[in-house]
Design an enzyme around this catalytic site. Structure first.
Site, short mmCIF file in Angstrom:
data_model
loop_
_atom_site.label_atom_id
_atom_site.label_comp_id
_atom_site.label_asym_id
_atom_site.label_seq_id
_atom_site.Cartn_x
_atom_site.Cartn_y
_atom_site.Cartn_z
N GLU A 156 1.72 -8.17 8.90
CA GLU A 156 1.97 -6.72 9.00
C GLU A 156 2.83 -6.21 7.86
OE1 GLU A 156 0.37 -4.90 11.31
OE2 GLU A 156 -0.53 -6.84 11.76
N ASP A 167 -10.62 1.80 -24.63
CA ASP A 167 -10.83 1.65 -23.19
C ASP A 167 -10.61 2.96 -22.46
OD1 ASP A 167 -11.61 -0.96 -22.90
OD2 ASP A 167 -9.60 -1.72 -22.46
N PRO A 209 0.82 -1.22 0.00
CA PRO A 209 0.00 0.00 0.00
C PRO A 209 0.85 1.26 0.00
CG PRO A 209 -0.11 -1.10 2.14
CD PRO A 209 0.66 -2.01 1.23
N ARG A 263 -3.80 -7.44 -20.68
CA ARG A 263 -4.61 -6.79 -21.72
C ARG A 263 -3.76 -6.00 -22.71
NH1 ARG A 263 -9.97 -6.37 -21.01
NH2 ARG A 263 -10.07 -4.39 -22.12
N1 SAH Z 1 1.30 -2.77 7.55
C1 SAH Z 1 1.41 -2.59 6.12
C2 SAH Z 1 0.30 -3.33 5.36
C3 SAH Z 1 0.42 -4.82 5.40
S1 SAH Z 1 -0.88 -5.59 4.54
C4 SAH Z 1 1.28 -1.10 5.81
O1 SAH Z 1 0.43 -0.46 6.43
O2 SAH Z 1 1.97 -0.60 4.92
C5 SAH Z 1 -0.16 -7.11 4.05
C6 SAH Z 1 0.29 -7.20 2.62
O3 SAH Z 1 -0.81 -6.97 1.76
C7 SAH Z 1 1.34 -6.19 2.18
O4 SAH Z 1 2.64 -6.67 2.47
C8 SAH Z 1 1.10 -6.07 0.69
O5 SAH Z 1 1.82 -7.07 -0.02
C9 SAH Z 1 -0.38 -6.36 0.55
N2 SAH Z 1 -1.18 -5.16 0.34
C10 SAH Z 1 -2.11 -4.64 1.21
N3 SAH Z 1 -2.71 -3.56 0.71
C11 SAH Z 1 -2.20 -3.37 -0.52
C12 SAH Z 1 -2.43 -2.41 -1.56
N4 SAH Z 1 -3.29 -1.40 -1.40
N5 SAH Z 1 -1.72 -2.53 -2.70
C13 SAH Z 1 -0.83 -3.53 -2.87
N6 SAH Z 1 -0.57 -4.46 -1.93
C14 SAH Z 1 -1.23 -4.39 -0.77
#
Ligand code: SAH
Length: 251
Positions: free
Chosen positions: A122, A175, A95, A160
């Site tokens: 986490e 698209d 994220p 795609r």
């Molecule tokens: N504590 C971390 C989130 C961990 S979520 C933080 O707040 O940054 C667990 C896993 O889910 C992450 O390692 C990632 O690979 C995936 N993940 C969660 N949300 C995501 C998103 N919006 N985009 C891409 N990967 C995501």
């Protein structure tokens, strides 16, 4: 196009990779997807991939050694080197990454060889990111429980872009976001739905008129739903003459 995925849940990908456009692309051999179980790169009896966080707090953190071992095996070149196309581009789903958009999708598609790291818990020990990752990508400003769905989102979007995956090249060309604007609305049979007829021009057989109508409608959809796109110079630059006229007429 070659894609590899590193995950503790490879089974999540099964039906996704067997179905529809992605499934057909794999069948035809224009897309290759290899799933790797992170646990295959552990060295302890329990094949463990997580541990308690230094500094305390809740939750578990994925340990670095299995990831680093896996990446060095699957994409063997030292980190931060200029990629010369001879090894996979290593993408950490997170994220905290740059938010995925059409431009990024096309850029990834052009790389042609991708390795996705899907975290859980986490997240992953920071030293994985700083040693064996080329790029962090997010699919949006919200947190999921794992990187598998995000990796599937990227795989579907990237596939795609491979010629021959979407049947009519045209349907990709029109698209949303391809031209910078949203797509025009689509209609199919029956001719009347809930008292609403199909726009007459679409049944006129006048292809030039249909093209102009679609250009105007793409603009209208964008003005109504995503006016922010029209603030971008690169989008304005690509408007067709018909769309420039329509935009001026709207004032
Ligand atoms: N504590 C971390 C989130 C961990 S979520 C933080 O707040 O940054 C667990 C896993 O889910 C992450 O390692 C990632 O690979 C995936 N993940 C969660 N949300 C995501 C998103 N919006 N985009 C891409 N990967 C995501």
């Amino acid at each position: 196009m070659r894609v590899q995925v590193l995950t503790i849940f490879p089974e999540l990908f099964g039906p996704f990779l067997a179905t529809s456009l992605v499934g057909r692309a794999i069948e035809k051999g224009i897309l290759e997807v290899r799933l790797h179980d992170l646990r295959d790169f552990t060295e302890d009896r329990h094949r463990s991939v997580d541990d308690e966080p230094y500094g305390g707090g809740g939750g578990m953190v994925m340990t670095a050694p299995p990831w680093i071992r896996a990446v060095r095996t699957l994409a063997p070149v030292e980190p931060k080197d200029e990629t010369d196309g001879s090894r996979p581009w290593r993408v950490l789903m997170s994220p905290q990454g740059a938010r995925l958009d059409e431009a990024k999708v096309r850029e990834l598609a052009e790389r042609g060889d991708l390795l996705f790291l899907c975290g859980r818990y986490e997240g992953i020990d920071e030293r994985v990111r700083t040693t064996v990752v080329d790029e962090e990508i997010s699919i949006g400003d919200y947190v999921l429980s794992g990187g598998e769905l995000p990796a599937m989102v990227v795989i579907e979007a990237v596939s795609r872009q491979i010629p021959g995956v979407v049947k009519l090249a045209d349907s990709v060309e029109q698209d949303s976001f391809r031209t910078g604007l949203l797509d025009h609305p689509h209609f199919t049979r029956p001719p009347v739905v809930e008292g609403i007829p199909v726009p007459e021009v679409l049944t006129s057989g006048d292809h030039a008129a249909i093209r102009r109508w679609r250009e105007r409608e793409a603009l209208r959809a964008t003005v109504e739903k995503r006016p922010d796109l029209l603030e971008r110079p690169d989008v304005l630059e690509r408007l067709t003459p018909e769309q420039r006229r329509a935009l001026r007429a709207r004032g």
